[in-house]
Design an enzyme around this catalytic site. Structure first.
Site, PDB file in Angstrom:
ATOM      1  N   HIS A 193      -8.086  -8.356  -0.537  1.00  0.00           N
ATOM      2  CA  HIS A 193      -7.618  -8.854   0.753  1.00  0.00           C
ATOM      3  C   HIS A 193      -8.684  -9.834   1.266  1.00  0.00           C
ATOM      4  O   HIS A 193      -9.878  -9.505   1.267  1.00  0.00           O
ATOM      5  CB  HIS A 193      -7.487  -7.723   1.760  1.00  0.00           C
ATOM      6  CG  HIS A 193      -6.272  -6.856   1.579  1.00  0.00           C
ATOM      7  ND1 HIS A 193      -5.951  -6.273   0.389  1.00  0.00           N
ATOM      8  CD2 HIS A 193      -5.299  -6.490   2.455  1.00  0.00           C
ATOM      9  CE1 HIS A 193      -4.838  -5.580   0.537  1.00  0.00           C
ATOM     10  NE2 HIS A 193      -4.412  -5.690   1.776  1.00  0.00           N
ATOM     11  N   GLU A 226      -7.182 -12.401   6.099  1.00  0.00           N
ATOM     12  CA  GLU A 226      -6.110 -11.813   6.922  1.00  0.00           C
ATOM     13  C   GLU A 226      -6.581 -11.938   8.373  1.00  0.00           C
ATOM     14  O   GLU A 226      -6.018 -12.699   9.148  1.00  0.00           O
ATOM     15  CB  GLU A 226      -5.890 -10.344   6.529  1.00  0.00           C
ATOM     16  CG  GLU A 226      -4.822  -9.619   7.358  1.00  0.00           C
ATOM     17  CD  GLU A 226      -4.734  -8.121   7.045  1.00  0.00           C
ATOM     18  OE1 GLU A 226      -5.653  -7.576   6.420  1.00  0.00           O
ATOM     19  OE2 GLU A 226      -3.719  -7.500   7.461  1.00  0.00           O
ATOM     20  N   HIS A 273       0.871  -1.182   0.000  1.00  0.00           N
ATOM     21  CA  HIS A 273       0.000   0.000   0.000  1.00  0.00           C
ATOM     22  C   HIS A 273       0.900   1.220   0.000  1.00  0.00           C
ATOM     23  O   HIS A 273       1.678   1.398   0.955  1.00  0.00           O
ATOM     24  CB  HIS A 273      -0.884   0.005   1.247  1.00  0.00           C
ATOM     25  CG  HIS A 273      -1.709  -1.238   1.395  1.00  0.00           C
ATOM     26  ND1 HIS A 273      -3.016  -1.308   0.979  1.00  0.00           N
ATOM     27  CD2 HIS A 273      -1.398  -2.474   1.883  1.00  0.00           C
ATOM     28  CE1 HIS A 273      -3.482  -2.527   1.218  1.00  0.00           C
ATOM     29  NE2 HIS A 273      -2.523  -3.254   1.758  1.00  0.00           N
ATOM     30  N   ASP A 299       3.533  -5.113   2.615  1.00  0.00           N
ATOM     31  CA  ASP A 299       2.232  -4.551   3.011  1.00  0.00           C
ATOM     32  C   ASP A 299       2.328  -3.049   3.303  1.00  0.00           C
ATOM     33  O   ASP A 299       1.971  -2.229   2.450  1.00  0.00           O
ATOM     34  CB  ASP A 299       1.664  -5.337   4.213  1.00  0.00           C
ATOM     35  CG  ASP A 299       0.154  -5.280   4.319  1.00  0.00           C
ATOM     36  OD1 ASP A 299      -0.492  -4.728   3.415  1.00  0.00           O
ATOM     37  OD2 ASP A 299      -0.390  -5.796   5.314  1.00  0.00           O
TER      38      ASP A 299
END
Ligand code: ADE
Ligand code: ZN
Length: 340
Positions: free
Chosen positions: A199, A202, A21, A280
């Site tokens: 996603h 997670e 990100h 990430d």
């Protein structure tokens, strides 16, 4: 202590990063610099205070701080500087290809134009391609704590920039926001020619991974750790060779796992899952690509073959052409034989 050959292999090998990100690369030093020039007062007095705040018990605690940090970004130059800082950092770690997320709604929700965000990021990516030799894909991620209608609005805003966006993703607060909530907007995004990832698994359960596959029809699952709770799902993911973009240091910092020594990566590799390692939100979780590889290799005793598989998986799971993927995998094999 990590074996010196393994460390050398990790550091010298070409790498692809496909779960990143861009807002999560915002290092405190740059945050203070941009806050100052935009006359924004941060909640923190200095960098030490910022770093001390980076202690999270779960995903939501992290997201609250991550969105607050992103509030400092206002102008095209800010988005450019953020992206350029990331690219120069990863170039020093031999990252050769990146597929990065940006969260347009984090910015448009507070009145920053979509065009400002994407143009700043895109100009830096283009410069990175020419000057640093880093190829890229750009992924627009919908925020799942917002409504599907809001995601549709974002899709509409993105259309003038369609030629520079490769795919859409789905991120933010997972629990309580299952993939099905975004079925229609993913269908519409696919019709516009975007590749799809989300996603899933997670913090959320294995069913969310089924949802991402069956309802959203994704090409890639981000994280996906929780697939291990469902044997049938593991077999299916392995059979279709669906990429799972794992992020070990993120999982550790967000308490998805208790410690890295328990990271079930060997089991995932043994079950023939197409797993890749990524950072990430490296500014928040204490490590970019090499740190993720090294910490994991050290914690669970990865051998040279495991590392080679993970490095090659990183390219195989990209949205590069087949020939390019083969080229990078051959380079990794050459380096493996040089070092082994
Ligand atoms: N946005 C940034 N990092 C994220 C993560 N690890 N999970 C969900 N949304 C995110
Ligand atoms: Zn993520």
């Amino acid at each position: 202590m990590i074996d010196s050959k393994i460390k050398r292999f990790i550091e010298a090998a070409p790498k692809a990063e496909i779960h990143l990100h861009i807002e999560g690369t915002f290092e405190p030093e740059l945050m203070f610099e941009i806050a100052k020039r935009n006359s924004i007062k941060l909640k923190y007095n200095n960098i030490e205070e910022v770093k001390a705040a980076y202690k999270f018990n779960n995903l939501q605690e992290f997201l609250d701080i991550y969105y607050a940090g992103a509030n400092v970004l206002m102008y095209e130059q800010d988005f450019f500087d953020l992206t350029w800082a990331y690219l120069t950092k990863v170039q020093s770690q031999n990252v050769k290809h990146v597929e990065i997320f940006f969260d347009p709604q984090t910015h448009t929700e507070r009145g920053i134009d979509f065009s400002i965000v994407i143009q700043g990021i895109h100009k830096a990516l283009e410069k990175g391609k020419t000057e640093l030799g880093i190829s890229y894909r750009l992924i627009m991620s919908y925020l799942r704590h917002l409504s599907e209608a809001a995601a549709f609005e974002t899709l509409k805003q993105s259309l003038p920039f369609k030629s520079i966006i490769d795919g859409v993703g789905l991120d933010s607060s997972e629990l309580g926001n299952p993939p099905e909530k975004f079925k229609q907007v993913f269908e519409a995004s696919a019709k516009e020619g975007f590749k799809l990832c989300a996603h899933a698994g997670e913090e959320g359960p294995a069913e969310y991974i089924w949802g991402a596959l069956n309802e959203l029809k994704v090409n890639r699952i981000d994280h996906g750790n929780r697939c291990l709770d469902d044997k049938e799902l593991v077999a299916h993911l392995a059979q279709i060779q669906m990429p799972l973009t794992l992020c070990p240091l993120s999982n550790l910092e967000l308490k998805v796992i208790k410690n890295l020594a328990d990271y079930p990566l060997k089991s995932m590799l043994n079950q023939n899952l197409l797993v890749t390692l990524n950072s990430d939100d490296p500014a928040y979780f204490g490590g970019y690509m090499n740190e993720n590889f090294i910490a994991t290799a050290e914690a669970i005793n990865l051998n040279l073959d495991d590392v080679s598989t993970l490095l090659k998986n990183g390219f195989i799971a990209t949205w590069l052409d087949e020939e390019e993927k083969i080229g990078w995998c051959e380079m990794i094999d050459d380096l493996y034989f040089e070092i082994a």
